[in-house]
Design an enzyme around this catalytic site. Structure first.
Site, short mmCIF file in Angstrom:
data_model
loop_
_atom_site.label_atom_id
_atom_site.label_comp_id
_atom_site.label_asym_id
_atom_site.label_seq_id
_atom_site.Cartn_x
_atom_site.Cartn_y
_atom_site.Cartn_z
N ALA A 131 3.24 -0.53 4.98
CA ALA A 131 2.84 -0.57 6.40
C ALA A 131 2.37 -1.94 6.85
O ALA A 131 2.38 -2.24 8.06
CB ALA A 131 1.74 0.47 6.63
N ASN A 168 8.14 -5.41 -0.77
CA ASN A 168 8.04 -4.25 0.11
C ASN A 168 6.59 -4.17 0.54
O ASN A 168 5.75 -3.66 -0.20
CB ASN A 168 8.46 -2.96 -0.62
CG ASN A 168 8.41 -1.77 0.33
OD1 ASN A 168 7.86 -1.85 1.42
ND2 ASN A 168 9.00 -0.65 -0.09
N GLU A 201 12.78 -9.12 2.03
CA GLU A 201 11.91 -7.96 2.30
C GLU A 201 12.75 -6.69 2.17
O GLU A 201 13.89 -6.66 2.64
CB GLU A 201 11.30 -8.06 3.71
CG GLU A 201 10.44 -6.84 4.04
CD GLU A 201 9.51 -7.06 5.21
OE1 GLU A 201 8.90 -8.15 5.30
OE2 GLU A 201 9.39 -6.14 6.04
N HIS A 257 12.76 -2.21 2.35
CA HIS A 257 12.13 -0.93 2.69
C HIS A 257 13.05 0.19 2.25
O HIS A 257 14.25 0.15 2.56
CB HIS A 257 11.90 -0.81 4.20
CG HIS A 257 10.94 -1.82 4.72
ND1 HIS A 257 9.58 -1.69 4.59
CD2 HIS A 257 11.15 -2.99 5.34
CE1 HIS A 257 8.99 -2.75 5.11
NE2 HIS A 257 9.92 -3.56 5.58
N ARG A 273 12.90 4.94 12.78
CA ARG A 273 11.73 5.82 12.67
C ARG A 273 10.82 5.61 13.90
O ARG A 273 11.33 5.38 14.98
CB ARG A 273 11.02 5.55 11.34
CG ARG A 273 11.90 5.92 10.14
CD ARG A 273 11.22 5.66 8.81
NE ARG A 273 10.03 6.49 8.66
CZ ARG A 273 9.07 6.27 7.73
NH1 ARG A 273 9.19 5.25 6.90
NH2 ARG A 273 8.02 7.07 7.66
N PRO A 320 0.79 -1.22 0.00
CA PRO A 320 0.00 0.00 0.00
C PRO A 320 0.83 1.28 0.00
O PRO A 320 1.86 1.36 0.65
CB PRO A 320 -0.83 -0.10 1.28
CG PRO A 320 -0.16 -1.12 2.11
CD PRO A 320 0.51 -2.06 1.16
N ASN A 321 0.32 2.23 -0.75
CA ASN A 321 0.85 3.60 -0.85
C ASN A 321 2.15 3.70 -1.65
O ASN A 321 2.63 4.80 -1.89
CB ASN A 321 1.04 4.23 0.54
CG ASN A 321 -0.26 4.30 1.31
OD1 ASN A 321 -1.24 4.82 0.78
ND2 ASN A 321 -0.32 3.75 2.51
N ARG A 325 4.89 11.29 -2.39
CA ARG A 325 4.57 11.10 -0.98
C ARG A 325 5.85 11.18 -0.14
O ARG A 325 6.82 10.50 -0.46
CB ARG A 325 3.89 9.74 -0.89
CG ARG A 325 4.35 8.80 0.14
CD ARG A 325 3.71 7.44 0.08
NE ARG A 325 3.58 6.97 1.43
CZ ARG A 325 4.04 5.80 1.88
NH1 ARG A 325 4.60 4.94 1.03
NH2 ARG A 325 3.91 5.48 3.12
N TYR A 355 11.14 8.98 1.33
CA TYR A 355 11.15 7.90 0.33
C TYR A 355 11.82 8.27 -1.00
O TYR A 355 11.96 7.41 -1.86
CB TYR A 355 9.70 7.45 0.05
CG TYR A 355 9.00 6.94 1.29
CD1 TYR A 355 9.52 5.85 2.00
CD2 TYR A 355 7.86 7.55 1.77
CE1 TYR A 355 8.89 5.38 3.15
CE2 TYR A 355 7.22 7.09 2.93
CZ TYR A 355 7.74 6.01 3.60
OH TYR A 355 7.13 5.55 4.73
C1 DQA Z 1 8.15 1.46 3.76
C2 DQA Z 1 8.23 1.63 5.27
C3 DQA Z 1 6.89 1.41 5.93
O1 DQA Z 1 7.00 1.62 7.33
C4 DQA Z 1 5.89 2.41 5.38
O2 DQA Z 1 4.61 2.16 5.93
C5 DQA Z 1 5.83 2.42 3.91
C6 DQA Z 1 7.09 2.35 3.16
C7 DQA Z 1 9.49 1.77 3.08
O3 DQA Z 1 9.68 1.34 1.94
O4 DQA Z 1 10.34 2.46 3.67
O5 DQA Z 1 4.77 2.56 3.31
O6 DQA Z 1 7.82 0.11 3.48
#
Ligand code: DQA
Length: 147
Positions: free
Chosen positions: A77, A74, A98, A100, A107, A9-10, A17, A22
């Site tokens: 959240a 990835n 995995e 990020h 954080r 998501p996102n 964003r 990021y």
């Molecule tokens: C993320 C880190 C997560 O905590 C966050 O919710 C994201 C992006 C990252 O790529 O740094 O959406 O996965």
């Protein structure tokens, strides 16, 4: 080697964003950058993104019997919240890394809860867009060594 790169998501909003966290590249630009950097390797990547937990689980189920040999994920959240995605990943018998973009460990406290990473062989974070490239390279380097 065929690798599925699954984004949660996102991550479709990368480039717009929280750029300070990021980076300013879109997911498409990161895909192009990563594929370009891998051009001399015998590896094909397939990139997917979804904002839905159930769809991520379905994609992981399909991945189990697909032509893809390994997964870079990835989960966004969902990394910190989803027992269901962790359980789906635990059903996978292929290598999982995995990734990020941000260093989630430095954080907010709630990002230190790492559920899905418990089902991965490795976690790479905090290198910005390069986490995808490093994740894929780690799979190439370790080919045959993963359980
Ligand atoms: C993320 C880190 C997560 O905590 C966050 O919710 C994201 C992006 C990252 O790529 O740094 O959406 O996965």
């Amino acid at each position: 080697m065929n690798i599925l790169v699954l984004n949660g998501p996102n991550l479709n909003l990368l480039g717009e964003r929280e750029i300070d966290v990021y980076g300013d590249k879109t997911l498409k630009e990161i895909q192009e950058y990563t594929e370009g950097a891998l051009h001399s390797f015998n590896v094909k990547t397939e990139w997917k993104q979804t904002n839905h937990e159930g769809e991520m689980i379905e994609i992981i189920h399909d991945f189990r019997h697909s032509k893809n040999d390994a997964l870079v994920i990835n989960p966004g959240a969902y990394s910190h919240t989803s027992i269901a995605i962790m359980d789906a990943l635990k059903s996978v018998k292929k290598p999982i890394v995995e990734v990020h973009l941000s260093n989630t460990t430095k954080r907010e406290d709630y990002r230190r809860t790492k559920l899905t990473a418990q089902a991965a062989g490795s976690i790479i974070e905090g290198l910005g867009k390069d986490v995808y490239l490093v994740g894929i390279l780690s799979l190439i380097i370790n080919k045959g060594l993963w359980k």
